[in-house]
Scaffold this motif. Structure first.
Motif, PDB file in Angstrom:
ATOM      1  N   MET A 178      15.594  -0.436   2.035  1.00  0.00           N
ATOM      2  CA  MET A 178      15.210   0.775   1.920  1.00  0.00           C
ATOM      3  C   MET A 178      15.902   2.042   2.186  1.00  0.00           C
ATOM      4  N   LYS A 179      16.716   1.658   2.945  1.00  0.00           N
ATOM      5  CA  LYS A 179      17.891   2.696   3.684  1.00  0.00           C
ATOM      6  C   LYS A 179      18.423   3.594   2.708  1.00  0.00           C
ATOM      7  N   LEU A 180      18.646   3.179   1.176  1.00  0.00           N
ATOM      8  CA  LEU A 180      19.248   4.092   0.129  1.00  0.00           C
ATOM      9  C   LEU A 180      18.381   4.910  -0.359  1.00  0.00           C
ATOM     10  N   ALA A 181      17.150   4.677  -0.650  1.00  0.00           N
ATOM     11  CA  ALA A 181      15.323   5.092  -0.992  1.00  0.00           C
ATOM     12  C   ALA A 181      15.124   5.926  -0.107  1.00  0.00           C
ATOM     13  N   ALA A 182      15.673   6.506   0.782  1.00  0.00           N
ATOM     14  CA  ALA A 182      15.205   7.137   2.335  1.00  0.00           C
ATOM     15  C   ALA A 182      16.620   8.602   1.927  1.00  0.00           C
ATOM     16  N   LEU A 183      17.278   7.767   2.076  1.00  0.00           N
ATOM     17  CA  LEU A 183      18.350   8.176   2.270  1.00  0.00           C
ATOM     18  C   LEU A 183      18.278   9.511   0.850  1.00  0.00           C
ATOM     19  N   VAL A 184      18.488   9.624  -0.293  1.00  0.00           N
ATOM     20  CA  VAL A 184      17.965   9.725  -1.439  1.00  0.00           C
ATOM     21  C   VAL A 184      16.603  10.333  -1.465  1.00  0.00           C
ATOM     22  N   ALA A 185      16.286   9.987  -0.868  1.00  0.00           N
ATOM     23  CA  ALA A 185      14.573  11.208  -0.580  1.00  0.00           C
ATOM     24  C   ALA A 185      14.881  12.250  -0.094  1.00  0.00           C
ATOM     25  N   LEU A 186      15.109  12.074   0.871  1.00  0.00           N
ATOM     26  CA  LEU A 186      15.449  13.069   2.558  1.00  0.00           C
ATOM     27  C   LEU A 186      16.441  13.875   1.213  1.00  0.00           C
ATOM     28  N   GLY A 187      17.801  13.296   0.586  1.00  0.00           N
ATOM     29  CA  GLY A 187      18.603  14.562  -0.152  1.00  0.00           C
ATOM     30  C   GLY A 187      17.663  15.274  -1.095  1.00  0.00           C
ATOM     31  N   VAL A 188      17.350  14.632  -1.774  1.00  0.00           N
ATOM     32  CA  VAL A 188      16.013  15.803  -2.793  1.00  0.00           C
ATOM     33  C   VAL A 188      15.341  16.442  -2.256  1.00  0.00           C
ATOM     34  N   PHE A 189      14.701  15.987  -1.158  1.00  0.00           N
ATOM     35  CA  PHE A 189      13.647  17.102  -0.852  1.00  0.00           C
ATOM     36  C   PHE A 189      14.370  18.138   0.097  1.00  0.00           C
ATOM     37  N   LEU A 190      15.649  18.395   0.581  1.00  0.00           N
ATOM     38  CA  LEU A 190      16.125  18.901   1.344  1.00  0.00           C
ATOM     39  C   LEU A 190      16.730  19.742   0.436  1.00  0.00           C
ATOM     40  N   LEU A 191      17.306  19.742  -1.593  1.00  0.00           N
ATOM     41  CA  LEU A 191      17.967  20.172  -1.740  1.00  0.00           C
ATOM     42  C   LEU A 191      17.301  20.841  -2.543  1.00  0.00           C
ATOM     43  N   ASP A 192      15.692  20.484  -2.990  1.00  0.00           N
ATOM     44  CA  ASP A 192      14.355  20.950  -3.451  1.00  0.00           C
ATOM     45  C   ASP A 192      13.887  22.002  -2.594  1.00  0.00           C
ATOM     46  N   GLN A 193      13.760  22.100  -1.204  1.00  0.00           N
ATOM     47  CA  GLN A 193      13.231  23.264  -0.409  1.00  0.00           C
ATOM     48  C   GLN A 193      13.956  24.547   0.073  1.00  0.00           C
ATOM     49  N   ALA A 194      15.389  23.334  -0.479  1.00  0.00           N
ATOM     50  CA  ALA A 194      16.686  24.696   0.442  1.00  0.00           C
ATOM     51  C   ALA A 194      16.703  25.712  -1.447  1.00  0.00           C
ATOM     52  N   SER A 195      16.051  25.114  -2.808  1.00  0.00           N
ATOM     53  CA  SER A 195      16.390  25.579  -3.623  1.00  0.00           C
ATOM     54  C   SER A 195      15.156  26.681  -4.208  1.00  0.00           C
ATOM     55  N   LYS A 196      14.460  26.471  -3.566  1.00  0.00           N
ATOM     56  CA  LYS A 196      13.125  27.480  -3.080  1.00  0.00           C
ATOM     57  C   LYS A 196      13.405  28.874  -2.830  1.00  0.00           C
ATOM     58  N   PHE A 197      13.580  28.169  -1.753  1.00  0.00           N
ATOM     59  CA  PHE A 197      14.012  29.149  -0.479  1.00  0.00           C
ATOM     60  C   PHE A 197      14.885  30.184  -0.992  1.00  0.00           C
ATOM     61  N   ALA A 198      16.146  29.843  -1.200  1.00  0.00           N
ATOM     62  CA  ALA A 198      17.227  30.205  -1.761  1.00  0.00           C
ATOM     63  C   ALA A 198      16.127  31.108  -2.865  1.00  0.00           C
ATOM     64  N   VAL A 199      15.867  30.685  -3.688  1.00  0.00           N
ATOM     65  CA  VAL A 199      15.243  31.665  -5.267  1.00  0.00           C
ATOM     66  C   VAL A 199      13.685  32.790  -4.907  1.00  0.00           C
ATOM     67  N   VAL A 200      12.859  32.267  -3.568  1.00  0.00           N
ATOM     68  CA  VAL A 200      11.795  32.491  -3.756  1.00  0.00           C
ATOM     69  C   VAL A 200      12.048  33.762  -2.352  1.00  0.00           C
ATOM     70  N   HIS A 201      12.644  33.210  -1.386  1.00  0.00           N
ATOM     71  CA  HIS A 201      12.543  34.488  -0.038  1.00  0.00           C
ATOM     72  C   HIS A 201      14.149  35.614  -0.461  1.00  0.00           C
ATOM     73  N   GLY A 202      15.319  33.882  -0.610  1.00  0.00           N
ATOM     74  CA  GLY A 202      16.464  35.203  -0.898  1.00  0.00           C
ATOM     75  C   GLY A 202      16.788  36.134  -2.211  1.00  0.00           C
ATOM     76  N   LEU A 203      16.418  35.258  -3.485  1.00  0.00           N
ATOM     77  CA  LEU A 203      16.221  36.373  -4.651  1.00  0.00           C
ATOM     78  C   LEU A 203      15.233  37.196  -4.872  1.00  0.00           C
ATOM     79  N   GLU A 204      13.761  36.589  -4.364  1.00  0.00           N
ATOM     80  CA  GLU A 204      12.926  37.620  -4.089  1.00  0.00           C
ATOM     81  C   GLU A 204      12.173  37.720  -5.248  1.00  0.00           C
ATOM     82  N   LEU A 205      12.355  35.974  -5.724  1.00  0.00           N
ATOM     83  CA  LEU A 205      12.026  35.983  -7.200  1.00  0.00           C
ATOM     84  C   LEU A 205      10.370  35.600  -7.539  1.00  0.00           C
ATOM     85  N   ASP A 206       9.928  35.928  -6.133  1.00  0.00           N
ATOM     86  CA  ASP A 206       8.402  35.783  -6.022  1.00  0.00           C
ATOM     87  C   ASP A 206       7.993  37.235  -6.325  1.00  0.00           C
ATOM     88  N   ARG A 207       8.513  38.335  -6.102  1.00  0.00           N
ATOM     89  CA  ARG A 207       8.053  39.836  -6.297  1.00  0.00           C
ATOM     90  C   ARG A 207       8.877  40.745  -7.502  1.00  0.00           C
TER      91      ARG A 207
END
Length: 161
Positions: A1-30
């Protein structure tokens, strides 16, 4: 289950980083929309309070918290279920994709009160009214992977008569 945990962590970090960059960095919410590679890929801000395509969306806190609890229960169930096929790397990767994406959307609901969707794909005269995010892609890919790669005999073993 180590592989599943590593993939989950990677996906989670990629997802949150992309949302932060788009919503806050590019101010897409505005600004609400940015054409990235017209007509194929655009950023269109959408706050999804429901599930896919806005189903079950509502303004009340009960819906928000119910979706958080359901996502966590399903993630826990998938983790426990996938443990029985821990010797299958494709099942573990699929599990990580699904759980990492689900947890990414849970964090959005906790922080923003809704899921931050921003990817919009249109083509050939069709204007897609829906947006999605990295987590949505990985949840879908993980679910398909679990259907395709789970069950049957473990890797390298022949079925017993």
């Amino acid at each position: 289950m180590k592989l599943a945990a590593l993939v989950a962590l990677g996906v989670f970090l990629l997802d949150q980083a992309s949302k932060f960059a788009v919503v806050h960095g590019l101010e897409l919410d505005r600004v609400r929309g940015i054409d990235v590679w017209p007509p194929f890929l655009n950023f269109r801000m959408a706050w999804n309070q429901g599930i896919n395509f806005g189903l079950f969306s509502g303004q009340d806190e009960l819906t928000r918290w119910a979706l958080i609890v359901i996502s966590l229960i399903i993630s826990a169930w998938v983790w426990i279920w996938a443990k029985r096929e821990a010797d299958r790397p494709l099942v573990q990767i699929s599990t990580g994709l699904l759980i990492g994406g689900a947890l990414g959307n849970v964090i959005d609901r906790l922080i923003y009160g809704a899921v931050a969707d921003f990817l919009n794909m249109s083509c050939c005269g069709f204007s897609n009214p829906y947006s999605f995010n990295v987590a949505d892609i990985t949840i879908f890919a993980g679910a398909i992977g679990l259907v395709l790669f789970s069950g049957g005999s473990p890797r390298g073993e022949a079925k017993k008569p």
